[in-house]
Write an enzyme that holds these catalytic residues in place. Structure first.
Site, mmCIF file in Angstrom:
data_model
loop_
_atom_site.group_PDB
_atom_site.id
_atom_site.type_symbol
_atom_site.label_atom_id
_atom_site.label_comp_id
_atom_site.label_asym_id
_atom_site.label_seq_id
_atom_site.Cartn_x
_atom_site.Cartn_y
_atom_site.Cartn_z
ATOM 1 N N LEU A 206 11.427 -19.750 -5.308
ATOM 2 C CA LEU A 206 10.490 -18.902 -4.562
ATOM 3 C C LEU A 206 9.122 -19.028 -5.207
ATOM 4 C CD1 LEU A 206 10.144 -16.457 -2.427
ATOM 5 C CD2 LEU A 206 10.234 -14.987 -4.437
ATOM 6 N N GLU B 147 -12.298 -4.725 -4.029
ATOM 7 C CA GLU B 147 -12.879 -3.383 -3.841
ATOM 8 C C GLU B 147 -12.181 -2.323 -4.695
ATOM 9 O OE1 GLU B 147 -12.062 -5.459 -1.162
ATOM 10 O OE2 GLU B 147 -14.164 -6.063 -0.989
ATOM 11 N N ARG C 81 -4.917 -1.877 8.924
ATOM 12 C CA ARG C 81 -6.133 -2.666 8.677
ATOM 13 C C ARG C 81 -5.810 -3.748 7.673
ATOM 14 N NH1 ARG C 81 -7.890 2.657 6.856
ATOM 15 N NH2 ARG C 81 -7.414 2.901 4.644
ATOM 16 N N ARG D 159 -1.111 9.063 -10.205
ATOM 17 C CA ARG D 159 -1.074 7.884 -9.327
ATOM 18 C C ARG D 159 -0.462 6.673 -10.022
ATOM 19 N NH1 ARG D 159 -4.140 7.564 -4.770
ATOM 20 N NH2 ARG D 159 -4.452 5.377 -5.187
ATOM 21 N N TRP E 262 2.777 7.984 -2.810
ATOM 22 C CA TRP E 262 4.164 8.162 -3.265
ATOM 23 C C TRP E 262 4.176 9.069 -4.500
ATOM 24 C CZ3 TRP E 262 7.001 7.400 -7.665
ATOM 25 C CH2 TRP E 262 8.387 7.353 -7.527
ATOM 26 N N HIS F 64 2.181 3.323 -9.099
ATOM 27 C CA HIS F 64 1.979 1.877 -9.319
ATOM 28 C C HIS F 64 3.143 1.295 -10.126
ATOM 29 C CE1 HIS F 64 -1.847 2.227 -7.431
ATOM 30 N NE2 HIS F 64 -2.425 2.905 -8.416
ATOM 31 N N ASP G 127 0.837 -1.207 0.000
ATOM 32 C CA ASP G 127 0.000 0.000 0.000
ATOM 33 C C ASP G 127 0.871 1.256 0.000
ATOM 34 O OD1 ASP G 127 -2.397 1.375 -0.040
ATOM 35 O OD2 ASP G 127 -2.659 1.318 2.129
HETATM 36 C C1 IPE Z 1 -5.322 -2.747 -0.164
HETATM 37 O O1 IPE Z 1 -5.020 -1.403 -0.318
HETATM 38 C C2 IPE Z 1 -5.305 -3.442 -1.487
HETATM 39 C C3 IPE Z 1 -4.011 -3.535 -2.154
HETATM 40 C C4 IPE Z 1 -2.853 -3.162 -1.659
HETATM 41 C C5 IPE Z 1 -4.057 -4.126 -3.465
HETATM 42 P P1 IPE Z 1 -6.167 -0.289 -0.439
HETATM 43 O O2 IPE Z 1 -5.473 1.008 -0.592
HETATM 44 O O3 IPE Z 1 -7.137 -0.650 -1.513
HETATM 45 O O4 IPE Z 1 -6.883 -0.404 0.976
HETATM 46 P P2 IPE Z 1 -7.865 0.621 1.724
HETATM 47 O O5 IPE Z 1 -8.932 0.992 0.740
HETATM 48 O O6 IPE Z 1 -7.045 1.828 2.092
HETATM 49 O O7 IPE Z 1 -8.357 -0.120 2.920
HETATM 50 C C1 IPE Z 2 -1.719 0.171 -3.303
HETATM 51 O O1 IPE Z 2 -1.427 1.530 -3.362
HETATM 52 C C2 IPE Z 2 -1.893 -0.428 -4.685
HETATM 53 C C3 IPE Z 2 -3.289 -0.733 -5.044
HETATM 54 C C4 IPE Z 2 -4.298 -0.703 -4.215
HETATM 55 C C5 IPE Z 2 -3.520 -1.111 -6.406
HETATM 56 P P1 IPE Z 2 -2.590 2.600 -3.341
HETATM 57 O O2 IPE Z 2 -2.951 2.935 -4.749
HETATM 58 O O3 IPE Z 2 -3.704 2.170 -2.480
HETATM 59 O O4 IPE Z 2 -1.829 3.833 -2.676
HETATM 60 P P2 IPE Z 2 -2.444 4.881 -1.668
HETATM 61 O O5 IPE Z 2 -2.945 4.120 -0.480
HETATM 62 O O6 IPE Z 2 -3.531 5.617 -2.392
HETATM 63 O O7 IPE Z 2 -1.277 5.753 -1.332
HETATM 64 MG MG MG Z 3 -4.116 2.428 -0.506
#
Ligand code: IPE
Ligand code: IPE
Ligand code: MG
Length: 243
Positions: A127, A63, A183, A29, A21, A33, A16
């Site tokens: 792995l 989600e 979480r 965004r 970042w 990724h 996450d």
């Molecule tokens: C959890 O991250 C899912 C992944 C890392 C793929 P999210 O960014 O979607 O989680 P929430 O919405 O903050 O709980």
């Molecule tokens: C996790 O990073 C990757 C995915 C859920 C695909 P996020 O995209 O949730 O990054 P933040 O939480 O918005 O920084």
């Molecule tokens: Mg996130």
């Protein structure tokens, strides 16, 4: 180090923080990724070097479809691109890829890519890398129950475990979440029953070898009791006297 109880056999990571970042750098965004793919490559190599046998990562949740359409389509394209670019090297490095999640929701192109990547690395043994994509812990429990019911098989803990997407590996010893949130976000709800948790404030693109070592060191200092008392654990595995 490979069989040391101080090194987790199976590490699972909620990767996450990619979006933050990128946003902090005034980038889209998706740039976060992309950087996240680089971070995963580095992390998988580091796991091999440290004797970790299984790495499971959360790449796209059930989600995450609720995100803006351009981010979702960007993530699908990034998956296809990353597979094309990374699979030859993963094959050489001895990494066996599995994709865990609901394939029905994915395009035919993505599904073909996943199947090809799994087939290309099927002989590898250094792995196991499970990529949870279009995955949710609730989905996995429900689909396992549905498949047992469809076959008329009894529902027990063991039969459910065997019908789930992660049946090919033991449960994670250590679950890491980067990005500062504390979480589970629908990751490995069943399999994390006795995992140790480590939360890192680092954003996933910044999660480097030193951050991984910090998580592994924290794991090494935990006492896993599995419902027993501390005294029972210590008498089964006496600690060496200092000095
Ligand atoms: C959890 O991250 C899912 C992944 C890392 C793929 P999210 O960014 O979607 O989680 P929430 O919405 O903050 O709980
Ligand atoms: C996790 O990073 C990757 C995915 C859920 C695909 P996020 O995209 O949730 O990054 P933040 O939480 O918005 O920084
Ligand atoms: Mg996130």
């Amino acid at each position: 180090m490979a069989d040391s109880p101080l090194v987790p056999h199976h590490i699972a990571i909620v990767m996450d923080g990619n979006g933050r970042w990128a946003t902090r750098r005034f980038l889209p965004r998706l740039a976060g990724h992309k950087q996240g793919v680089d971070s995963l490559r580095r992390c998988a190599r580091a796991c091999v070097q440290r004797g970790v046998a299984v790495l499971t990562v959360f790449a796209f949740s059930s989600e995450n479809w609720n995100r803006p359409a351009d981010e979702v389509s960007g993530l699908m394209e990034l998956l296809a691109m990353a597979l094309a670019r990374e699979v030859p090297q993963l094959k050489k490095d001895g990494v066996r890829l599995y994709f865990v999640g609901e394939r029905a929701g994915l395009s035919q192109k993505v599904r073909d890519g996943l199947a090809q990547a799994e087939a290309a690395t099927a002989e590898n043994t250094r792995l196991v890398l499970n990529v949870c994509f279009n995955y949710g812990g609730r989905w996995d429990i429900a689909q396992a129950a549905a498949s047992l019911a469809a076959r008329g098989e009894p529902i027990t803990e063991a039969s459910l475990q065997g019908a789930m997407g992660m049946a090919h590996v033991p449960d994670p010893d250590l679950v890491i979440r980067t990005g500062g949130e504390m979480r589970i976000s629908n990751f490995l709800l069943w399999q994390a029953a006795y995992s140790e948790f480590f939360f890192s404030d680092r954003l996933w693109p910044d999660f480097d070898e030193s951050a991984l070592d910090e998580a592994i060191a924290a794991f090494g200092g935990r006492e896993r009791r599995f419902g027993k008392t501390s005294e029972q654990i210590l008498s089964a595995h006496p600690q060496p006297m200092p000095g």
